[in-house]
Scaffold this motif. Structure first.
Motif, PDB file in Angstrom:
ATOM      1  N   GLU A  54       8.155 -26.900 -11.988  1.00 43.22           N
ATOM      2  CA  GLU A  54       8.873 -25.354 -12.336  1.00 43.22           C
ATOM      3  C   GLU A  54      10.070 -25.355 -12.513  1.00 43.22           C
ATOM      4  N   ASN A  55      10.611 -25.179 -13.836  1.00 47.11           N
ATOM      5  CA  ASN A  55      12.084 -25.517 -13.947  1.00 47.11           C
ATOM      6  C   ASN A  55      12.667 -26.773 -13.462  1.00 47.11           C
ATOM      7  N   ASN A  56      13.316 -26.365 -12.298  1.00 45.16           N
ATOM      8  CA  ASN A  56      13.927 -27.883 -11.594  1.00 45.16           C
ATOM      9  C   ASN A  56      13.206 -28.007 -10.210  1.00 45.16           C
ATOM     10  N   THR A  57      12.146 -27.489 -10.103  1.00 44.40           N
ATOM     11  CA  THR A  57      11.307 -27.833  -8.864  1.00 44.40           C
ATOM     12  C   THR A  57      10.186 -28.653  -9.200  1.00 44.40           C
ATOM     13  N   LEU A  58      10.245 -29.871  -8.444  1.00 48.33           N
ATOM     14  CA  LEU A  58       9.115 -30.798  -8.776  1.00 48.33           C
ATOM     15  C   LEU A  58       8.226 -30.823  -7.504  1.00 48.33           C
ATOM     16  N   SER A  59       6.886 -30.597  -7.774  1.00 49.17           N
ATOM     17  CA  SER A  59       5.995 -30.551  -6.624  1.00 49.17           C
ATOM     18  C   SER A  59       5.051 -31.857  -6.796  1.00 49.17           C
ATOM     19  N   ILE A  60       5.063 -32.805  -5.755  1.00 47.37           N
ATOM     20  CA  ILE A  60       4.173 -33.872  -5.887  1.00 47.37           C
ATOM     21  C   ILE A  60       2.861 -33.415  -5.034  1.00 47.37           C
ATOM     22  N   VAL A  61       1.799 -33.615  -5.630  1.00 46.33           N
ATOM     23  CA  VAL A  61       0.510 -32.745  -5.105  1.00 46.33           C
ATOM     24  C   VAL A  61      -0.068 -34.035  -4.183  1.00 46.33           C
ATOM     25  N   ASP A  62      -0.183 -34.132  -2.828  1.00 45.54           N
ATOM     26  CA  ASP A  62      -0.496 -35.075  -2.016  1.00 45.54           C
ATOM     27  C   ASP A  62      -2.222 -34.641  -1.576  1.00 45.54           C
ATOM     28  N   ALA A  63      -2.702 -33.642  -1.758  1.00 47.17           N
ATOM     29  CA  ALA A  63      -4.035 -33.303  -1.531  1.00 47.17           C
ATOM     30  C   ALA A  63      -4.308 -31.911  -2.228  1.00 47.17           C
ATOM     31  N   ARG A  64      -5.384 -31.699  -2.580  1.00 43.12           N
ATOM     32  CA  ARG A  64      -5.841 -30.441  -3.504  1.00 43.12           C
ATOM     33  C   ARG A  64      -7.269 -30.036  -2.699  1.00 43.12           C
ATOM     34  N   MET A  65      -7.296 -28.990  -1.988  1.00 44.15           N
ATOM     35  CA  MET A  65      -8.316 -28.689  -1.185  1.00 44.15           C
ATOM     36  C   MET A  65      -8.925 -27.253  -1.789  1.00 44.15           C
ATOM     37  N   LYS A  66     -10.162 -27.212  -1.640  1.00 44.11           N
ATOM     38  CA  LYS A  66     -10.847 -25.932  -2.342  1.00 44.11           C
ATOM     39  C   LYS A  66     -10.896 -24.853  -1.358  1.00 44.11           C
ATOM     40  N   GLY A  67     -10.337 -23.756  -1.504  1.00 50.79           N
ATOM     41  CA  GLY A  67     -10.565 -22.749  -0.576  1.00 50.79           C
ATOM     42  C   GLY A  67     -11.789 -21.725  -0.873  1.00 50.79           C
ATOM     43  N   LEU A  68     -11.682 -20.930  -0.025  1.00 47.52           N
ATOM     44  CA  LEU A  68     -13.110 -19.942  -0.109  1.00 47.52           C
ATOM     45  C   LEU A  68     -13.290 -19.129  -1.172  1.00 47.52           C
ATOM     46  N   GLY A  69     -12.152 -18.916  -2.013  1.00 42.83           N
ATOM     47  CA  GLY A  69     -12.504 -17.953  -3.178  1.00 42.83           C
ATOM     48  C   GLY A  69     -12.636 -16.311  -2.644  1.00 42.83           C
ATOM     49  N   GLY A  70     -13.217 -15.306  -3.396  1.00 41.73           N
ATOM     50  CA  GLY A  70     -13.165 -14.400  -2.935  1.00 41.73           C
ATOM     51  C   GLY A  70     -11.684 -13.448  -2.933  1.00 41.73           C
ATOM     52  N   PHE A  71     -11.763 -12.154  -2.516  1.00 40.90           N
ATOM     53  CA  PHE A  71     -10.487 -11.342  -2.551  1.00 40.90           C
ATOM     54  C   PHE A  71      -9.969 -11.353  -1.100  1.00 40.90           C
ATOM     55  N   PRO A  72      -8.627 -10.788  -1.169  1.00 44.07           N
ATOM     56  CA  PRO A  72      -8.024 -10.832   0.465  1.00 44.07           C
ATOM     57  C   PRO A  72      -8.473  -9.906   0.994  1.00 44.07           C
ATOM     58  N   LEU A  73      -8.746 -10.193   2.285  1.00 44.70           N
ATOM     59  CA  LEU A  73      -9.493  -9.159   3.368  1.00 44.70           C
ATOM     60  C   LEU A  73      -8.596  -7.818   3.332  1.00 44.70           C
ATOM     61  N   GLY A  74      -9.441  -6.647   3.145  1.00 44.39           N
ATOM     62  CA  GLY A  74      -8.631  -5.254   3.195  1.00 44.39           C
ATOM     63  C   GLY A  74      -8.550  -4.770   2.020  1.00 44.39           C
ATOM     64  N   SER A  75      -8.478  -5.503   0.704  1.00 47.31           N
ATOM     65  CA  SER A  75      -8.355  -5.351  -0.709  1.00 47.31           C
ATOM     66  C   SER A  75      -9.407  -4.264  -1.158  1.00 47.31           C
ATOM     67  N   GLN A  76     -10.513  -4.391  -0.430  1.00 47.07           N
ATOM     68  CA  GLN A  76     -11.672  -3.850  -1.111  1.00 47.07           C
ATOM     69  C   GLN A  76     -12.529  -2.788  -0.169  1.00 47.07           C
ATOM     70  N   GLY A  77     -11.652  -2.221   0.844  1.00 48.33           N
ATOM     71  CA  GLY A  77     -12.213  -1.137   1.576  1.00 48.33           C
ATOM     72  C   GLY A  77     -13.087  -1.758   2.928  1.00 48.33           C
ATOM     73  N   GLU A  78     -13.857  -0.793   3.364  1.00 48.92           N
ATOM     74  CA  GLU A  78     -14.333  -1.009   4.719  1.00 48.92           C
ATOM     75  C   GLU A  78     -15.992  -0.773   4.626  1.00 48.92           C
ATOM     76  N   ALA A  79     -16.607  -1.752   5.198  1.00 50.92           N
ATOM     77  CA  ALA A  79     -18.185  -1.606   5.389  1.00 50.92           C
ATOM     78  C   ALA A  79     -18.585  -1.895   6.791  1.00 50.92           C
ATOM     79  N   LEU A  80     -19.912  -1.561   6.940  1.00 49.36           N
ATOM     80  CA  LEU A  80     -20.422  -2.000   8.302  1.00 49.36           C
ATOM     81  C   LEU A  80     -21.641  -2.571   8.054  1.00 49.36           C
ATOM     82  N   SER A  81     -21.673  -3.853   8.752  1.00 49.88           N
ATOM     83  CA  SER A  81     -22.603  -4.916   8.475  1.00 49.88           C
ATOM     84  C   SER A  81     -23.852  -4.946   9.542  1.00 49.88           C
ATOM     85  N   LEU A  82     -25.107  -4.746   9.213  1.00 53.33           N
ATOM     86  CA  LEU A  82     -26.096  -4.701  10.267  1.00 53.33           C
ATOM     87  C   LEU A  82     -26.399  -6.018  10.690  1.00 53.33           C
ATOM     88  N   VAL A  83     -26.038  -6.523  11.760  1.00 57.13           N
ATOM     89  CA  VAL A  83     -26.130  -7.949  12.324  1.00 57.13           C
ATOM     90  C   VAL A  83     -27.374  -8.147  13.220  1.00 57.13           C
TER      91      VAL A  83
END
Ligand code: ATP
Ligand code: MG
Length: 480
Positions: free
Chosen positions: A155-184
């Motif tokens: 990116e411009n003059n920043t070079l990143s060498i990727v040593d590992a690529r890991m899969k994240g959870l996906g989804g949306f940041p917590l708190g960005s979609q309101g609140e719910a109550l889960s029956l557990v």
């Protein structure tokens, strides 16, 4: 150690202002969690990614956090260099960084590029590849089945060498979609449903209806705490317990056997709605899945759903059981679910599978709703992060801090944990999920002390064994 965090693609397709809000929310969430584990919050945010930097010796803690925080698509562990943005300079830098790793091995170079350069990505790949081929001891380029992939991001003059690529959870940041109550209930379904709700960015509280078992309550608290800590701890949420024993008594005495199951679920939704109002949340979440059990036929779900006007999310509605179990495995709730001491006092002998709306109304007429009101008066609301200390303080199963003469210690942690930090005074190790089966085979003329790290699993399984008639069980919590 430096990480580039790639955001969930569904975030990337939003308009600029929403995307900005979500990216900032994710950065805030990470900062909060990092603070809590004592990592100085080195989180920088950009419009399309985050960058996180942590001391090298804390890399494994940081990765664990990054891989279980909702909103993240990929985590790239990188080394970054400022370079003069010419092919020559970049190639030299890459050779220096990865040369040793290439010795005797075939490789390929993959590059992505952003910014102003007088070459494109393919040219960059080819140039760097050629340079590495001539100036390192690599065994040659192999485009299809290379032993090493050299991944670059420029990116411009920043070079990143990727040593590992890991899969994240996906989804949306917590708190960005309101609140719910889960029956557990602590089984496979409701824990997976709660997780899916959190992963979607919903701040998820928990409610548990106690049908009459202390062990079950402790078990549900434990798994809820686990879920929250692993996937949701950027936000404080509540765990609500509603004592349902009087409701159960009413079902057994006032409602026909075949309608008990459907009625119980309706009463749970009615009570949950009231708890949700009290907490100010917009939706309920359940682990119901079409056709899984008799109370979950399409008709019966329709009967149950009418108990409330509130939005009820059923993330598992159309999922198959193997898929649900696969997720439970992935998120680490399977063993909790398998050993959850469920209370089954209200299982109909002859459950209706295609209930009638008219009949249900009649059944409900006979049920004394005062029971539900009294149950709600007895609700307890606790911050989820305080559950563990509360369980320990309650000491339902007696706790000792030293091993009395004649007593023996069972280490009930998972084998990996035992191997990582053995407990010298343990006489035997039986993982908690095998305890129910193997405890009876032990000599019963001694007092057995259960040991685990936080004392919660020991409380749970100690209670479990006591309920099964073994009084010679206590919890062992050595003074630190
Ligand atoms: P689970 O695997 O979550 O126990 P299940 O397939 O066994 O679910 P049911 O026991 O019929 O199904 O429950 C359906 C849903 O109702 C659960 O997924 C959960 O959301 C809710 N539920 C059931 N029992 C309780 C309880 N004691 N407290 C709170 N919610 C409950
Ligand atoms: Mg269940």
């Amino acid at each position: 150690m430096r990480y580039i965090i790639k955001l969930f693609p569904e975030i990337m397709v939003k308009g600029a202002s929403v995307r900005k809000k979500m990216t900032r929310q994710l950065a805030d969430n990470l900062r909060r969690i990092f603070m809590e584990v004592g990592l100085p919050p080195q989180v920088k945010w950009f419009l399309d990614k985050l960058e996180v930097e942590v001391p090298d010796d804390r890399a494994s803690v940081a990765e664990e956090i990054l891989l279980s925080t909702p909103g993240i698509e990929q985590v790239l562990r990188v080394r970054q260099f400022r370079v003069e943005p010419t092919l020559e300079a970049i190639a030299r830098q890459v050779a220096e960084a990865v040369g040793e790793r290439l010795a005797g091995r075939t490789f390929v170079v993959r590059a992505r590029r952003k910014g102003q350069h007088d070459f494109n990505s393919q040219e960059l790949e080819r140039w760097v590849g050629g340079y590495l081929n001539h100036n390192t001891a690599a065994a040659g380029v192999d485009l299809h089945t290379p032993e090493v992939r050299v991944e670059l991001e420029l990116e411009n003059n920043t070079l990143s060498i990727v040593d590992a690529r890991m899969k994240g959870l996906g989804g949306f940041p917590l708190g960005s979609q309101g609140e719910a109550l889960s029956l557990v209930s602590g089984g496979f379904d409701s824990t997976v449903a709660s997780y899916l709700s959190m992963r979607r960015g919903i701040k998820t509280h928990f409610v548990f209806f106690n049908l009459g078992g202390t062990a079950h309550e402790i078990g549900v608290k434990q798994v809820s705490y686990y879920l929250w800590r692993r996937f949701g701890r950027s936000h404080r949420v509540k765990f609500v317990t509603v004592p349902f024993d009087e409701v159960v008594e009413g079902l057994l005495t006032e409602v026909s056997d075949s309608y008990m199951g459907v009625m119980l679920k309706r009463l749970m939704l009615m009570a949950a709605e009231r708890v949700a109002e009290r907490l100010g949340v917009d939706a309920l979440v359940t682990g119901e899945s079409v056709a899984q059990v008799s109370s979950q036929t399409l008709r019966n779900l329709a009967l149950i759903d009418r108990a409330t006007d509130m939005l009820v999310l059923r993330p598992l509605a159309m999922m198959d059981k193997p898929e649900i179990i696969r997720i439970a495995d992935e998120i680490g709730t399977r063993q909790f679910a398998e050993t959850m001491p469920e209370y089954c006092g209200v299982i109909s002998r002859n459950p209706v599978t295609h209930g009638s709306f008219r009949r249900l109304a009649e059944e409900e007429q006979r049920f004394d709703m005062g029971r539900l009101e009294r149950a709600l008066e007895g609700m307890r609301i606790e911050p989820v992060d305080e559950l563990v200390s509360a369980i320990n303080a309650a000491e339902a199963v007696p706790v000792v801090h030293e091993v009395p003469p004649g007593a023996k210690v069972i280490d009930i942690r998972r084998p990996e944990e035992v191997a990582a930090s053995p407990l010298p005074e343990a006489d035997v190790a039986i993982p908690f999920h095998e305890l129910g089966r193997r405890f009876a085979e032990l000599p019963q003329d001694v007092t057995w002390l259960l040991y685990c790290r936080q004392g919660v699993l020991s409380q749970l399984h100690g209670q479990h064994l006591r309920d099964a008639g073994f009084d010679n069980v206590m919890v062992y919590r050595p003074t630190p």
